[in-house]
Design an enzyme around this catalytic site. Structure first.
Site, PDB file in Angstrom:
ATOM      1  N   SER A 115      86.223  95.052  15.123  1.00 47.07           N
ATOM      2  CA  SER A 115      85.007  94.827  14.401  1.00 47.07           C
ATOM      3  C   SER A 115      85.102  94.337  13.316  1.00 47.07           C
ATOM      4  CB  SER A 115      84.305  96.236  14.265  1.00 47.07           C
ATOM      5  OG  SER A 115      83.037  96.247  13.743  1.00 47.07           O
ATOM      6  N   HIS A 119      79.858  90.217   4.311  1.00 46.76           N
ATOM      7  CA  HIS A 119      78.583  89.818   3.444  1.00 46.76           C
ATOM      8  C   HIS A 119      79.234  89.074   2.163  1.00 46.76           C
ATOM      9  CE1 HIS A 119      76.396  92.990   5.273  1.00 46.76           C
ATOM     10  NE2 HIS A 119      77.423  93.809   5.114  1.00 46.76           N
ATOM     11  N   HIS A 129      78.633  89.012  11.929  1.00 45.74           N
ATOM     12  CA  HIS A 129      79.269  90.036  12.384  1.00 45.74           C
ATOM     13  C   HIS A 129      80.014  89.681  13.816  1.00 45.74           C
ATOM     14  CE1 HIS A 129      78.481  92.809  16.212  1.00 45.74           C
ATOM     15  NE2 HIS A 129      79.434  93.623  15.386  1.00 45.74           N
ATOM     16  N   THR A 132      84.989  92.792  19.676  1.00 41.78           N
ATOM     17  CA  THR A 132      85.058  92.654  20.985  1.00 41.78           C
ATOM     18  C   THR A 132      86.066  93.902  21.326  1.00 41.78           C
ATOM     19  OG1 THR A 132      87.343  91.406  20.765  1.00 41.78           O
ATOM     20  CG2 THR A 132      85.573  90.143  21.324  1.00 41.78           C
ATOM     21  N   HIS A 163      75.846  78.632  17.468  1.00 44.22           N
ATOM     22  CA  HIS A 163      75.458  78.911  18.857  1.00 44.22           C
ATOM     23  C   HIS A 163      76.102  77.942  19.726  1.00 44.22           C
ATOM     24  CE1 HIS A 163      72.282  81.733  19.181  1.00 44.22           C
ATOM     25  NE2 HIS A 163      72.129  81.395  17.717  1.00 44.22           N
ATOM     26  N   HIS A 193      61.158  98.433  14.379  1.00 39.22           N
ATOM     27  CA  HIS A 193      60.357  99.018  13.190  1.00 39.22           C
ATOM     28  C   HIS A 193      59.885  97.731  12.059  1.00 39.22           C
ATOM     29  CE1 HIS A 193      64.104  99.587  11.250  1.00 39.22           C
ATOM     30  NE2 HIS A 193      63.407  99.343  10.255  1.00 39.22           N
TER      31      HIS A 193
END
Length: 293
Positions: A115, A119, A129, A132, A163, A193
């Protein structure tokens, strides 16, 4: 199913560790190359992590690698782990709700993965981020992971490069993977939210079990290998770009959005805390500084 999968578990855990080593070396090399007389090049600090589990004398753990205050990276963590034991009742219910069979009769599990969250110092360089992982129970196994880009100041060419690199990694495995996993990322990294996405997306997949472990492992490896070319291409384009106090303010506000998502919605955060993994490692994703308006 347990005995035949010992070799597969070992291969997966070794792969995640080798990917961690490759990424950390690349990031430290970038720190050395970036000229900044005011700061020394950043270096990763390493610490071992252990999973806490009632009744398990050894429940596994991992390696937490965190760089703070670098020339390019304000904070970046690259964690690997291999944990095992028995899932608690809440985790069993969550797995059963996802369709994992047999959790009520045999709640053993094993999970390993990498993971990463970065930043960046320059607000023009996006946060990123990647993860796997492989998950095993006596009744099922699957892979999951992905990568997503989180700019506070978006540049279309950066989004396209990220991408396109992920698309190229997916295509040899299945023409369906990139569009399907891109759509999944768009859904998964949405913040209800706030009524908006966390960033500009990428790919996200989970519960990947085609019945062919080798093929699914190969795809997961392709996702991991694609990360550095996808992200470093963007970093090289932006790391020397001048920035203002207003840019920095926008970055800190966006980091607040990132923190909200990870604390409220992220599956990995919930699973890590619920299963007793080292809290500092689980919360490595949080930014060093953030603000809310």
């Amino acid at each position: 199913m347990s005995a035949p999968f010992e070799a597969e578990k070992s291969r997966a855990a070794s792969w995640f560790r080798s990917l961690r080593d490759e990424i950390c070396t690349a990031f430290e090399t970038l720190e050395d190359r970036h000229e900044d007389e005011a700061l020394p090049p950043g270096r990763f600090e390493l610490s071992e992590t252990r999973r806490k589990s009632d009744g398990d004398s050894d429940a596994g753990g991992g390696l937490m690698s965190v760089m703070r205050g670098g020339r390019v990276f304000e904070k970046v963590g690259v964690n690997v782990s291999a944990v095992y034991g028995q899932l608690g009742e809440a985790a069993q219910r969550a797995m059963a709700a996802r369709g994992v069979p047999g959790m009520d009769s045999d709640p053993r599990f094993w999970a390993s993965g990498i993971s990463l969250v970065a930043h960046m110092r320059n607000p023009h360089v996006p946060a990123v981020h990647m993860n796997t992982r492989m998950f095993w129970t006596p009744h099922a196994w699957w892979f999951g992971g992905g990568a997503d880009l989180n700019p506070c100041i978006e540049y279309e060419e950066d989004t396209a490069h990220f991408h396109d690199t992920l698309r190229q990694a997916c295509m040899p495995h299945s023409p369906d993977y990139y569009p399907r996993f891109k759509a999944w990322a768009d859904e998964y990294f949405f913040i209800p939210h706030r009524g908006r996405a966390r960033g500009v997306g990428g790919i996200f997949y989970d519960d990947l079990n085609t019945g062919d472990w080798e093929a699914d492992f190969a795809f997961t490896q392709s996702v991991g290998r694609a990360f550095l070319p996808a992200f470093l291409g963007v970093v090289e384009r932006r790391r020397h770009q001048d920035w203002t106090a207003a840019d920095r303010d926008a970055q800190l506000v966006h980091r607040g959005l990132y923190a909200e998502y990870n604390l409220v919605y992220d599956r990995g955060t919930k699973f890590g805390l619920a299963t007793g993994h080292d809290a500092n490692a689980v919360l490595m994703s949080l930014p060093p500084l953030a603000k809310w308006v």
